[in-house]
Design an enzyme around this catalytic site. Sequence first.
Site, PDB file in Angstrom:
ATOM      1  CD  GLU A  46      -2.625   1.356   2.545  1.00 47.28           C
ATOM      2  OE1 GLU A  46      -2.513   0.482   3.429  1.00 47.28           O
ATOM      3  OE2 GLU A  46      -3.322   2.368   2.675  1.00 47.28           O
ATOM      4  CG  ASP A 120      -1.166  14.128  -1.511  1.00 44.12           C
ATOM      5  OD1 ASP A 120      -2.077  14.324  -0.696  1.00 44.12           O
ATOM      6  OD2 ASP A 120      -0.043  13.691  -1.185  1.00 44.12           O
ATOM      7  CE  LYS A 124      -1.430  25.918  -8.812  1.00 43.15           C
ATOM      8  NZ  LYS A 124      -0.447  26.589  -7.942  1.00 43.15           N
ATOM      9  CG  ASP A 156     -12.679  12.660  -3.226  1.00 42.01           C
ATOM     10  OD1 ASP A 156     -11.442  12.551  -3.362  1.00 42.01           O
ATOM     11  OD2 ASP A 156     -13.232  13.731  -2.922  1.00 42.01           O
ATOM     12  CE1 TYR A 194      -5.797  12.114   4.378  1.00 45.04           C
ATOM     13  CE2 TYR A 194      -6.756  13.638   2.796  1.00 45.04           C
ATOM     14  CZ  TYR A 194      -5.806  13.351   3.759  1.00 45.04           C
ATOM     15  OH  TYR A 194      -4.874  14.299   4.103  1.00 45.04           O
TER      16      TYR A 194
HETATM   17  C1  LIG Z   1      -4.279  12.267   0.858  1.00 37.93           C
HETATM   18  S1  LIG Z   1      -3.378  11.249   1.952  1.00 37.93           S
HETATM   19  C2  LIG Z   1      -4.282   9.711   1.945  1.00 37.93           C
HETATM   20  C3  LIG Z   1      -3.933   8.823   3.099  1.00 37.93           C
HETATM   21  C4  LIG Z   1      -4.663   7.462   3.112  1.00 37.93           C
HETATM   22  N1  LIG Z   1      -4.317   6.652   1.963  1.00 37.93           N
HETATM   23  C5  LIG Z   1      -6.151   7.660   3.165  1.00 37.93           C
HETATM   24  O1  LIG Z   1      -6.807   7.392   2.154  1.00 37.93           O
HETATM   25  O2  LIG Z   1      -6.658   8.060   4.225  1.00 37.93           O
HETATM   26  C6  LIG Z   1      -1.945  10.861   0.986  1.00 37.93           C
HETATM   27  C7  LIG Z   1      -0.882  10.179   1.802  1.00 37.93           C
HETATM   28  O3  LIG Z   1       0.169   9.745   0.933  1.00 37.93           O
HETATM   29  C8  LIG Z   1       1.416  10.074   1.505  1.00 37.93           C
HETATM   30  N2  LIG Z   1       2.347  10.248   0.387  1.00 37.93           N
HETATM   31  C9  LIG Z   1       2.286  11.167  -0.579  1.00 37.93           C
HETATM   32  N3  LIG Z   1       3.290  11.033  -1.452  1.00 37.93           N
HETATM   33  C10 LIG Z   1       4.037   9.983  -1.012  1.00 37.93           C
HETATM   34  C11 LIG Z   1       5.222   9.356  -1.475  1.00 37.93           C
HETATM   35  N4  LIG Z   1       5.858   9.805  -2.564  1.00 37.93           N
HETATM   36  N5  LIG Z   1       5.704   8.312  -0.778  1.00 37.93           N
HETATM   37  C12 LIG Z   1       5.079   7.875   0.337  1.00 37.93           C
HETATM   38  N6  LIG Z   1       3.954   8.429   0.833  1.00 37.93           N
HETATM   39  C13 LIG Z   1       3.439   9.473   0.167  1.00 37.93           C
HETATM   40  C14 LIG Z   1       1.147  11.351   2.270  1.00 37.93           C
HETATM   41  O4  LIG Z   1       2.122  11.586   3.261  1.00 37.93           O
HETATM   42  C15 LIG Z   1      -0.238  11.076   2.838  1.00 37.93           C
HETATM   43  O5  LIG Z   1      -0.183  10.403   4.084  1.00 37.93           O
END
Ligand SMILES: C[S@@+](CC[C@H](N)C(=O)[O-])C[C@H]1O[C@@H](n2cnc3c(N)ncnc32)[C@H](O)[C@@H]1O
Length: 213
Positions: A46, A120, A124, A156, A194
């Site tokens: 994951e 994320d 942009k 979403d 999320y």
């Molecule tokens: C929007 S959150 C979603 C968290 C979780 N998957 C959820 O659905 O509740 C995105 C997560 O991905 C992690 N993340 C983003 N880019 C990453 C990367 N390059 N490597 C590891 N983790 C990353 C962020 O730190 C964050 O915890």
Amino acid sequence: MSVRMRKKKNLIPRLEACEALLEREPAGRKGAWRALFPGKERLALEIGCGKGKFTAGTAQGEPEQALVALERVPEALVMAVEKARDLSLSNVRYIIGDADDLREYFAEGELDRIYVNFCDPWPKKKQAKRRLVHREYLAVYASLLKPGGEVIFKTDNAPLFDFALEEAAAASFGILGVTRDLAGSGIPNVTTEYEEKFMALGNPIHRAVFRRG
Ligand SMILES: C[S@@+](CC[C@H](N)C(=O)[O-])C[C@H]1O[C@@H](n2cnc3c(N)ncnc32)[C@H](O)[C@@H]1O
């Protein structure tokens, strides 16, 4: 002292209390993750597990699968690993690390499944390469998956979902099980933190499976 500082101060002992579930040297496990999980049918990863609700729920609900969860923010990861410790899960391990380094952590064809949940969106256009479903990331995932292995993606965000479908096709994945209304689809589902927030706002959840040919 601020809450933020207190949290930072406790981070190290909290992580140490879950040491058995943390993989501190993931590169040293490259090609040998399965040895940690004898008898398991599948090895899954994951990416960006956040606070780990999905990780713990999936590990608990699929005891025949071994799951490795990756997160780059230690303050989030500690909450994820504590959930697994509290449930005494033995089929899961956690990495504090970055998706950009996946090739250092896993060997080609080592994985059966990759979960990307609510990454994320980087809306942009010039940030598109940072999306964890950009074709350059998908090409890495394809190399780490065995033939027939799958990326399971949830979001979403409709524009991000459309982008992911295009990128997956460009990266030569087969696309299956597309739904833009996961709750109404009947597909069994473990929610993420999320996802719970977005569902409470009434946002439909999109899900697709990208299969390596
Ligand atoms: C929007 S959150 C979603 C968290 C979780 N998957 C959820 O659905 O509740 C995105 C997560 O991905 C992690 N993340 C983003 N880019 C990453 C990367 N390059 N490597 C590891 N983790 C990353 C962020 O730190 C964050 O915890």
